[in-house]
Design a protein around this motif. Structure first.
Motif, mmCIF file in Angstrom:
data_model
loop_
_atom_site.group_PDB
_atom_site.id
_atom_site.type_symbol
_atom_site.label_atom_id
_atom_site.label_comp_id
_atom_site.label_asym_id
_atom_site.label_seq_id
_atom_site.Cartn_x
_atom_site.Cartn_y
_atom_site.Cartn_z
ATOM 1 N N GLN A 202 4.733 33.148 54.215
ATOM 2 C CA GLN A 202 5.565 33.137 53.134
ATOM 3 C C GLN A 202 5.194 33.789 52.063
ATOM 4 O O GLN A 202 4.213 33.985 51.863
ATOM 5 C CB GLN A 202 6.020 31.788 53.166
ATOM 6 N N GLY A 203 6.305 34.041 51.084
ATOM 7 C CA GLY A 203 5.837 34.561 49.879
ATOM 8 C C GLY A 203 6.561 33.656 48.678
ATOM 9 O O GLY A 203 7.688 33.131 49.024
ATOM 10 N N LEU A 204 5.965 33.856 47.663
ATOM 11 C CA LEU A 204 6.360 32.638 46.461
ATOM 12 C C LEU A 204 6.456 33.686 45.093
ATOM 13 O O LEU A 204 5.692 34.338 44.742
ATOM 14 C CB LEU A 204 5.297 31.605 46.105
ATOM 15 N N ALA A 205 7.797 33.483 44.751
ATOM 16 C CA ALA A 205 8.026 34.407 43.432
ATOM 17 C C ALA A 205 7.537 33.789 42.288
ATOM 18 O O ALA A 205 7.835 32.735 42.027
ATOM 19 C CB ALA A 205 9.500 34.625 43.323
ATOM 20 N N THR A 206 6.741 34.745 41.459
ATOM 21 C CA THR A 206 6.229 34.026 40.163
ATOM 22 C C THR A 206 6.533 34.936 39.051
ATOM 23 O O THR A 206 7.114 36.197 39.425
ATOM 24 C CB THR A 206 4.880 33.808 40.155
ATOM 25 N N GLN B 170 5.212 38.412 43.493
ATOM 26 C CA GLN B 170 5.318 37.732 44.483
ATOM 27 C C GLN B 170 3.682 37.399 44.876
ATOM 28 O O GLN B 170 3.053 38.167 44.835
ATOM 29 C CB GLN B 170 5.956 38.346 45.692
ATOM 30 N N ARG C 145 1.596 35.940 48.201
ATOM 31 C CA ARG C 145 1.655 35.669 49.505
ATOM 32 C C ARG C 145 0.659 34.686 50.181
ATOM 33 O O ARG C 145 -0.191 34.370 49.557
ATOM 34 C CB ARG C 145 1.410 36.984 50.269
ATOM 35 N N THR D 221 9.933 29.333 48.661
ATOM 36 C CA THR D 221 9.300 30.349 49.041
ATOM 37 C C THR D 221 10.413 31.047 50.158
ATOM 38 O O THR D 221 11.252 30.641 50.528
ATOM 39 C CB THR D 221 8.008 30.026 49.921
ATOM 40 N N HIS E 21 8.496 35.216 55.967
ATOM 41 C CA HIS E 21 8.107 36.649 56.336
ATOM 42 C C HIS E 21 8.066 36.801 57.778
ATOM 43 O O HIS E 21 7.512 35.914 58.402
ATOM 44 C CB HIS E 21 6.889 37.079 55.553
ATOM 45 N N ASN F 153 -2.263 38.180 44.861
ATOM 46 C CA ASN F 153 -1.578 38.510 43.374
ATOM 47 C C ASN F 153 -2.509 37.585 42.389
ATOM 48 O O ASN F 153 -1.987 36.564 41.910
ATOM 49 C CB ASN F 153 -0.179 38.189 43.287
ATOM 50 N N GLU G 268 7.917 30.562 36.476
ATOM 51 C CA GLU G 268 8.833 31.535 36.160
ATOM 52 C C GLU G 268 8.943 32.022 34.693
ATOM 53 O O GLU G 268 8.433 31.348 34.056
ATOM 54 C CB GLU G 268 10.257 30.712 36.437
#
Length: 432
Positions: A360-364, A368, A370, A389, A392, A419, A432
């Motif tokens: 899965q991926g998390l947007a920050t 992203q 991973r 999340t 994928h 990242n 965010e």
């Protein structure tokens, strides 16, 4: 500098064939023969790498074309091939399972495959299985290890069925096996005689040294230079929980924190150690808190310290098991309720079926990050998630991410090296 290393991806038709057992036995055997052995694990996993680290006496890093990335995986492989005589990569599930699969990794880096076959209920059919594994992709097949063979005669039948593929080794049925539990193998620190078991497996491994010596050393294609990591956490101290309840931690996560300039310190909630006074941020990784409910419930100094850290605005990043201990209570598999730190409203309950699994991926705010998820518990909370999340490769909604003040908590296990800037943001209380 060496001219390369013998490099093998250890794979099978499915989970349960003995990949970890064979990889550990081979690593220990080769190390005792004076070889410098470097082991990797393919795909998201915490427990198998601990066993492989115990066997090889060296850090075991993760390779994954999506979570780690193509170029970073290539860099790690290239470095290992120059430092070691042998590089072993343990696959995940079956050779072609997943997206990306272990076969995708093998083809990306031209890694020859060593197929592990559970031969306990077959003989000549082993040849059909191995030829299918080789040709379906196809992949470059270096050889076979027949696991759980009954006799020398049984091994000869398996070898004859393989046609032009060498039987590199056999392993008999094991009287003592690496113990397992609900998330996989029992972690080495909880197995009193783990080294004796690994030595027994290495002794039992019948390695065809002539066939082994015929394997050609190789180097991966030249990797791009590694990108410098900005010292975004310079001067800060990150306190990481580490003990039997908090043991799911990628070595790359610690390396990334140090590359970001952070000073890393450790403490044990199980030993009722408080959050270190000099901590600028706290990282609670996953593990097995459900097995230590009573000890964690009685750890008053630890609970008071994490509540005080939160009240003072100290950034806290809690992953999976790290999140579970911050709920109001944790119900173990026997249904016993244990009071936890109570930073998150609600309770955690263990269940017999898997509740989450996969990449899965998390947007920050830094892009992203991973990682993956793997848990048998669920959090019942009235708290609304601030984010989710993304799974994928499907893109479907994944794990909830919760924020309360300076706390960020989720079942999501982040791979920090995917990242570093996002990690710095999270450990400075930003998302965010």
């Amino acid at each position: 500098m060496t001219a390369g290393a013998r490099m093998l991806l250890v794979a099978a038709i499915a989970s349960g064939q003995g990949k970890t057992t064979v990889t550990a036995a081979l690593a220990r055997r080769l190390r005792r023969m004076g070889q410098r052995v470097h082991v990797f694990k393919c795909g998201p996993d915490f427990i198998d790498p601990m066993v492989l680290e115990q066997a090889s006496r060296a850090k075991v890093h993760t390779l994954d074309l999506w979570m780690v990335g193509l170029e970073q995986s290539r860099q790690r492989l290239a470095r290992a091939a120059r430092e070691a005589d042998v590089v072993l990569v343990e696959g995940v599930m079956g050779l072609y399972d997943g997206d990306p699969s272990a076969a995708d990794l093998a083809r990306a880096f031209d890694l020859p495959v060593l197929a592990v076959i559970d031969a306990s209920a077959m003989a000549q059919t082993a040849g059909a299985v191995v030829l299918g594994l080789r040709d379906y992709g196809p992949v470059r097949m270096a050889g076979v290890v027949a696991n759980r063979v009954a006799s020398e005669g049984h091994a000869r039948m398996v070898a004859a069925s393989l046609r032009d593929i060498p039987l590199l080794a056999t392993l008999p049925k094991q009287a003592r096996r690496l113990p397992e539990r609900h998330l996989g193998l029992v972690v080495p620190g909880e197995v009193a005689d783990i080294d004796a078991i690994l030595d027994e497996l290495a002794d039992q491994l019948q390695l065809d040294e002539a066939q082994w010596n015929a394997l050609a050393p190789q180097l991966p294609d030249e990797a791009l230079p590694e990108e410098a990591v900005a010292p975004l956490l310079a001067g800060l101290t990150v306190a990481i929980a580490r003990d039997a309840a908090f043991c799911f931690l990628y070595p790359a996560n610690v390396d990334t924190l140090e590359a970001l300039g952070a000073r890393v310190t450790w403490f044990s909630p199980l030993a009722d150690e408080p959050v270190p006074e000099d901590a600028d941020a706290v990282y609670l990784p996953g593990g097995y808190p459900e097995l230590h409910g009573e000890a964690l419930a009685l750890a008053a100094r630890w609970q008071e310290s994490i509540r005080a850290a939160h009240a003072s605005g100290l950034p806290i990043l809690a992953e999976c098991g790290g999140m579970m201990v911050l709920a109001e209570s944790l119900a173990d598999k026997e249904g016993r309720d244990w009071p936890m730190a109570g930073l998150l409203p609600g309770r955690v309950l263990m269940q017999p079926r898997l509740a989450g699994l996969g990449s899965q991926g998390l947007a920050t705010n830094a892009g992203q990050m991973r990682g993956h998820t793997f848990h048998y518990s669920r959090l019942e909370t009235p708290l609304a998630p601030v984010a989710w999340t993304v799974k994928h490769p499907s893109g479907a909604q994944g794990e909830a991410v919760y924020r309360i003040g300076s706390l960020t908590a989720s079942y999501f296990h982040a791979f920090f090296a995917s990242n570093p800037a996002a990690v710095a943001s999270l450990l400075q209380g930003e998302l965010e």
